[in-house]
Design an enzyme around this catalytic site. Structure first.
Site, PDB file in Angstrom:
ATOM      1  N   ARG A  56      -9.349   0.523   9.294  1.00 38.79           N
ATOM      2  CA  ARG A  56      -8.783  -0.777   9.663  1.00 38.79           C
ATOM      3  C   ARG A  56      -9.822  -1.699  10.284  1.00 38.79           C
ATOM      4  NH1 ARG A  56      -3.124   0.234   8.962  1.00 38.79           N
ATOM      5  NH2 ARG A  56      -1.872  -1.192  10.173  1.00 38.79           N
ATOM      6  N   LYS A  61       0.828  -1.222   0.000  1.00 42.54           N
ATOM      7  CA  LYS A  61       0.000   0.000   0.000  1.00 42.54           C
ATOM      8  C   LYS A  61       0.859   1.267   0.000  1.00 42.54           C
ATOM      9  CE  LYS A  61      -2.243  -0.835   3.841  1.00 42.54           C
ATOM     10  NZ  LYS A  61      -1.566  -2.059   4.321  1.00 42.54           N
ATOM     11  N   ARG A 100       0.209  -8.725  13.837  1.00 45.46           N
ATOM     12  CA  ARG A 100      -0.358  -7.748  12.898  1.00 45.46           C
ATOM     13  C   ARG A 100      -1.191  -8.453  11.818  1.00 45.46           C
ATOM     14  NH1 ARG A 100       4.523  -4.862  10.633  1.00 45.46           N
ATOM     15  NH2 ARG A 100       3.060  -3.449   9.634  1.00 45.46           N
ATOM     16  N   ARG A 156      11.702  -5.985   5.255  1.00 48.93           N
ATOM     17  CA  ARG A 156      11.543  -4.532   5.089  1.00 48.93           C
ATOM     18  C   ARG A 156      12.499  -3.756   5.986  1.00 48.93           C
ATOM     19  NH1 ARG A 156       5.633  -2.014   5.168  1.00 48.93           N
ATOM     20  NH2 ARG A 156       5.587  -2.638   7.362  1.00 48.93           N
ATOM     21  N   ARG A 168      11.666  -1.408  11.301  1.00 50.27           N
ATOM     22  CA  ARG A 168      10.588  -0.889  12.144  1.00 50.27           C
ATOM     23  C   ARG A 168      10.385  -1.864  13.293  1.00 50.27           C
ATOM     24  NH1 ARG A 168       5.427   0.531   8.401  1.00 50.27           N
ATOM     25  NH2 ARG A 168       4.432  -0.534  10.132  1.00 50.27           N
TER      26      ARG A 168
HETATM   27  P1  AMP Z   1       0.972   0.607   9.298  1.00 49.56           P
HETATM   28  O1  AMP Z   1       2.181   1.428   9.014  1.00 49.56           O
HETATM   29  O2  AMP Z   1      -0.240   1.045   8.521  1.00 49.56           O
HETATM   30  O3  AMP Z   1       1.219  -0.877   9.199  1.00 49.56           O
HETATM   31  O4  AMP Z   1       0.612   0.891  10.834  1.00 49.56           O
HETATM   32  C1  AMP Z   1       1.483   0.613  11.882  1.00 49.56           C
HETATM   33  C2  AMP Z   1       0.707   0.480  13.183  1.00 49.56           C
HETATM   34  O5  AMP Z   1       0.025   1.719  13.463  1.00 49.56           O
HETATM   35  C3  AMP Z   1      -0.396  -0.563  13.180  1.00 49.56           C
HETATM   36  O6  AMP Z   1       0.095  -1.871  13.467  1.00 49.56           O
HETATM   37  C4  AMP Z   1      -1.314  -0.045  14.275  1.00 49.56           C
HETATM   38  O7  AMP Z   1      -0.776  -0.287  15.570  1.00 49.56           O
HETATM   39  C5  AMP Z   1      -1.255   1.458  14.041  1.00 49.56           C
HETATM   40  N1  AMP Z   1      -2.293   1.902  13.079  1.00 49.56           N
HETATM   41  C6  AMP Z   1      -2.098   2.386  11.816  1.00 49.56           C
HETATM   42  N2  AMP Z   1      -3.266   2.696  11.239  1.00 49.56           N
HETATM   43  C7  AMP Z   1      -4.234   2.403  12.148  1.00 49.56           C
HETATM   44  C8  AMP Z   1      -5.657   2.494  12.144  1.00 49.56           C
HETATM   45  N3  AMP Z   1      -6.329   2.946  11.083  1.00 49.56           N
HETATM   46  N4  AMP Z   1      -6.316   2.114  13.271  1.00 49.56           N
HETATM   47  C9  AMP Z   1      -5.665   1.665  14.350  1.00 49.56           C
HETATM   48  N5  AMP Z   1      -4.329   1.532  14.426  1.00 49.56           N
HETATM   49  C10 AMP Z   1      -3.612   1.907  13.330  1.00 49.56           C
END
Ligand code: AMP
Length: 217
Positions: free
Chosen positions: A88, A13, A173, A127, A162
């Site tokens: 999400r 994404k 996740r 990554r 990360r």
């Molecule tokens: P991402 O970079 O999108 O994988 O997000 C990293 C982390 O941020 C996720 O594992 C969640 O802990 C938090 N996070 C990101 N977007 C959301 C969302 N829309 N709702 C809740 N937690 C989020």
């Protein structure tokens, strides 16, 4: 262009959003990036999000929705947006629907990047992010023998992993995606907004597929 990019962690994404913003001139709104920024700046929101993020769980809906509301109200989002990593879960999707109705900016499409579990795991464990310019690399899927080269930082990018890309967090996740985010596929299918794109290909091919899904019927 008002779209949601839906897909599991590691489905591409973020990478595809970067290409789409260049081509379409609309901002990418990534809740993950916004949360990481808040953490880096040590804001109260960042502090509240920390524990959930580090353990691979979702951050509280109210926090994320407040952040999205504020971000969508900024002038650059009036021309459109690419939502990446948001919504999400169903509650977030419902709240987004109401917010966009208020803003008179309904969603046009939801594009699902479909990638199977084995590949997701491989992409996530490999990554790495350049600490200086935030570009994303992959030490597993890059051609063998090529050292990651950062076009901005040169041959010696300071690559970091990360914290939530550690193997023990990735499982959580992906589990959270299956249980909470996957139901959005049906939700948006019923709304007639969903288009499915096969995300198991190189970046340029997936990008072409996304463009076609955006413009097609
Ligand atoms: P991402 O970079 O999108 O994988 O997000 C990293 C982390 O941020 C996720 O594992 C969640 O802990 C938090 N996070 C990101 N977007 C959301 C969302 N829309 N709702 C809740 N937690 C989020």
């Amino acid at each position: 262009m008002r779209i949601v990019l839906l897909g599991a962690p590691g489905s591409g994404k973020g990478t595809q959003s970067q290409l789409l913003i260049k081509a379409h001139g609309v901002p990418q709104i990534s809740t993950g990036d916004l949360l990481r920024e808040a953490r880096a700046q040590g804001t109260p929101l960042g502090q509240k999000a920390q524990a959930a993020m580090d353990s691979g769980k979702l951050v509280d809906d109210a926090l994320v929705l407040g952040m999205i509301r504020e971000r969508l109200a900024r002038p650059d989002a009036a021309q459109g947006f690419i939502l990446d990593g948001f919504p999400r879960n169903i509650a977030q999707a419902a709240a987004l629907g109401i917010l966009l109705l208020e803003l008179k900016q309904p969603l046009e499409r939801v594009l699902l990047l479909n990638v199977d579990l084995g590949l997701l795991f491989k992409r996530l464990t490999g990554r790495r992010v350049c600490q200086d310019c935030q570009r994303v690399f992959n030490i597993v899927t890059s051609p063998p023998g090529t050292l990651p080269h950062c076009t901005q930082c040169g041959d010696m990018p300071r690559l970091v992993q990360r914290p939530d890309d550690r193997e023990e967090v990735i499982g959580k996740r992906l589990e959270v995606y299956e249980a909470q985010t996957k139901p959005l596929i049906e939700y948006y299918e019923k709304a007639g907004l969903l288009r499915v794109v096969d995300g198991d290909a190189d970046v340029a091919t997936v990008y072409a597929r996304l463009q076609a899904a955006m413009q097609g019927p």
